[in-house]
Design a protein around this motif. Structure first.
Motif, PDB file in Angstrom:
ATOM      1  N   ALA A 107      33.379  18.846  92.352  1.00  0.00           N
ATOM      2  CA  ALA A 107      32.855  17.880  92.381  1.00  0.00           C
ATOM      3  C   ALA A 107      33.391  16.508  92.916  1.00  0.00           C
ATOM      4  O   ALA A 107      33.578  16.586  94.946  1.00  0.00           O
ATOM      5  N   PHE A 110      35.299  18.504  96.341  1.00  0.00           N
ATOM      6  CA  PHE A 110      33.883  18.700  97.295  1.00  0.00           C
ATOM      7  C   PHE A 110      33.646  17.446  98.225  1.00  0.00           C
ATOM      8  O   PHE A 110      33.650  17.728  99.330  1.00  0.00           O
ATOM      9  N   GLU A 111      32.983  16.738  97.134  1.00  0.00           N
ATOM     10  CA  GLU A 111      33.234  15.339  97.915  1.00  0.00           C
ATOM     11  C   GLU A 111      34.398  14.780  98.748  1.00  0.00           C
ATOM     12  O   GLU A 111      34.301  14.016  99.644  1.00  0.00           O
ATOM     13  N   ILE A 178      30.415  26.283  90.680  1.00  0.00           N
ATOM     14  CA  ILE A 178      29.997  25.259  92.350  1.00  0.00           C
ATOM     15  C   ILE A 178      29.413  25.272  92.689  1.00  0.00           C
ATOM     16  O   ILE A 178      29.190  23.444  93.127  1.00  0.00           O
ATOM     17  N   ALA A 179      27.970  25.950  91.799  1.00  0.00           N
ATOM     18  CA  ALA A 179      27.010  24.181  91.876  1.00  0.00           C
ATOM     19  C   ALA A 179      26.225  23.843  91.665  1.00  0.00           C
ATOM     20  O   ALA A 179      25.957  22.489  91.681  1.00  0.00           O
ATOM     21  N   ILE A 182      28.441  21.178  93.454  1.00  0.00           N
ATOM     22  CA  ILE A 182      27.664  20.979  94.294  1.00  0.00           C
ATOM     23  C   ILE A 182      27.021  19.287  94.001  1.00  0.00           C
ATOM     24  O   ILE A 182      26.623  18.190  95.110  1.00  0.00           O
ATOM     25  N   GLY A 186      27.050  15.319  95.362  1.00  0.00           N
ATOM     26  CA  GLY A 186      26.200  15.108  96.296  1.00  0.00           C
ATOM     27  C   GLY A 186      26.004  13.703  97.561  1.00  0.00           C
ATOM     28  O   GLY A 186      26.458  13.618  97.976  1.00  0.00           O
ATOM     29  N   LEU A 189      29.510  12.325  97.934  1.00  0.00           N
ATOM     30  CA  LEU A 189      29.931  12.870  99.377  1.00  0.00           C
ATOM     31  C   LEU A 189      29.015  11.931 100.474  1.00  0.00           C
ATOM     32  O   LEU A 189      29.486  11.482 101.543  1.00  0.00           O
TER      33      LEU A 189
END
Length: 310
Positions: A107, A110-111, A178-179, A182, A186, A189
């Motif tokens: 996470a 991702f962000e 992964i999901a 996200i 999210g 992000l």
């Protein structure tokens, strides 16, 4: 620098003690009797309940319980045992934390990549189409609650398209996380992107930027060195505090995807009145917050050479 680090470490001691004390008092003020809950609907006679409370040390006063807890934790790294099954809390934490670390790492990555990337694009094109599109996109993410976003992704990509498994298996493979990552990253992000965009747009109009351009420095150096280093200070502050939030704020995400990590353990501990487990979990998270805040403060000096610690 060494004196500053030593001073900060000393300052962490009262903060750590005060925080753990508040957590301990709050957890032990939860309604319900954890010993009585062990026996379920069958119940138990008062003598058995009293003996069990004495065995677990729950018949002592709260100050005595807190002193014993801190003594065992500091001297022996012993967080006690779970009430319902007697398992050491350190063993339970050792199973839950690696899973949440994997999820939090994905996470955070991702962000970090997409949040800063979108923020840079929006900041360099402030007021243009790309900027407006990114602002609308991030506002949309902020407006959607985490549990709604989680269920939408699960319904669409697991049940409708079949691209992912609806629940994470007990092996917790990286691709299965992964999901959930996200979903977990999210919201952060969106904040990272908007914060990066704002600071870059402001610094583009600063005097030192006009001076760098007037000197004839290459555009890559002006943006990559002068603009980015100054713009990243507030972003780094947010990212540093968000690490702890990712570790402890995955309750909803882990519940949706059936992940056996810290978030699920916190929810289970609250429902089962597992005060010892809950205090141990939050104590580790407090340590993560304190260490992260120190590292972020030290990173400021790397980003901005004007900052010096005495």
């Amino acid at each position: 620098m060494g004196r500053y680090v030593a001073r900060r470490l000393l300052q962490m001691i009262p903060v750590f003690l005060g925080t753990t004390l508040l957590i301990f008092l709050m957890v032990h003020s939860l309604p319900g009797d954890p010993v009585l809950a062990m026996f379920g609907d069958k119940g138990a006679d008062p003598a058995t309940l009293a003996a069990k409370r004495h065995e677990l040390g729950l018949d002592k006063s709260l100050p005595e319980q807190y002193f014993v807890y801190m003594r065992d934790m500091i001297l022996h790294l012993d967080f006690g045992n779970q009430i319902r099954n007697g398992r050491p809390v350190t063993e339970v934490l050792g199973e839950a934390f690696p899973i949440t670390l994997q999820l939090a790492f994905l996470a955070f990555t991702f962000e970090l990549i997409f949040g800063i990337g979108l923020g840079i694009i929006a900041g360099l094109r402030a007021g243009r189409l790309a900027d407006n599109a990114i602002l609308i996109f991030t506002l949309l993410i902020i407006s959607i609650p985490v549990f709604v976003l989680g269920f939408l992704i699960k319904m669409q990509f697991a049940f409708n398209l079949g691209w992912i498994a609806p629940n994470v298996s007990t092996e917790q493979n990286w691709d299965e996380l992964i999901a959930p990552a996200i979903v977990l990253g999210g919201l952060s992000l969106a904040y990272v992107a908007r914060l990066t965009r704002t600071t870059m747009a402001e610094n583009l109009r600063a005097d030192y930027m006009r001076t760098a351009v007037a000197k004839g420095l290459p555009k890559r150096r002006v943006i990559g060195v002068h603009l980015m280093r100054n713009s990243m200070i507030p972003v780094v502050t947010f990212l540093g505090t968000d690490i702890g939030a990712l570790m402890g704020g995955a309750v909803v995400t882990e519940k949706i995807f059936n992940i056996k990590g810290v978030g699920g353990l916190i929810a289970e501990s609250i429902s089962r009145r597992e005060g010892t487990t809950l205090v141990g979990l939050v104590t580790i998270l407090v340590i993560v917050y304190l260490v992260t805040s120190l590292l972020i403060d030290l990173l400021y000096a790397v980003l901005d050479p004007r900052i010096r610690y005495a």
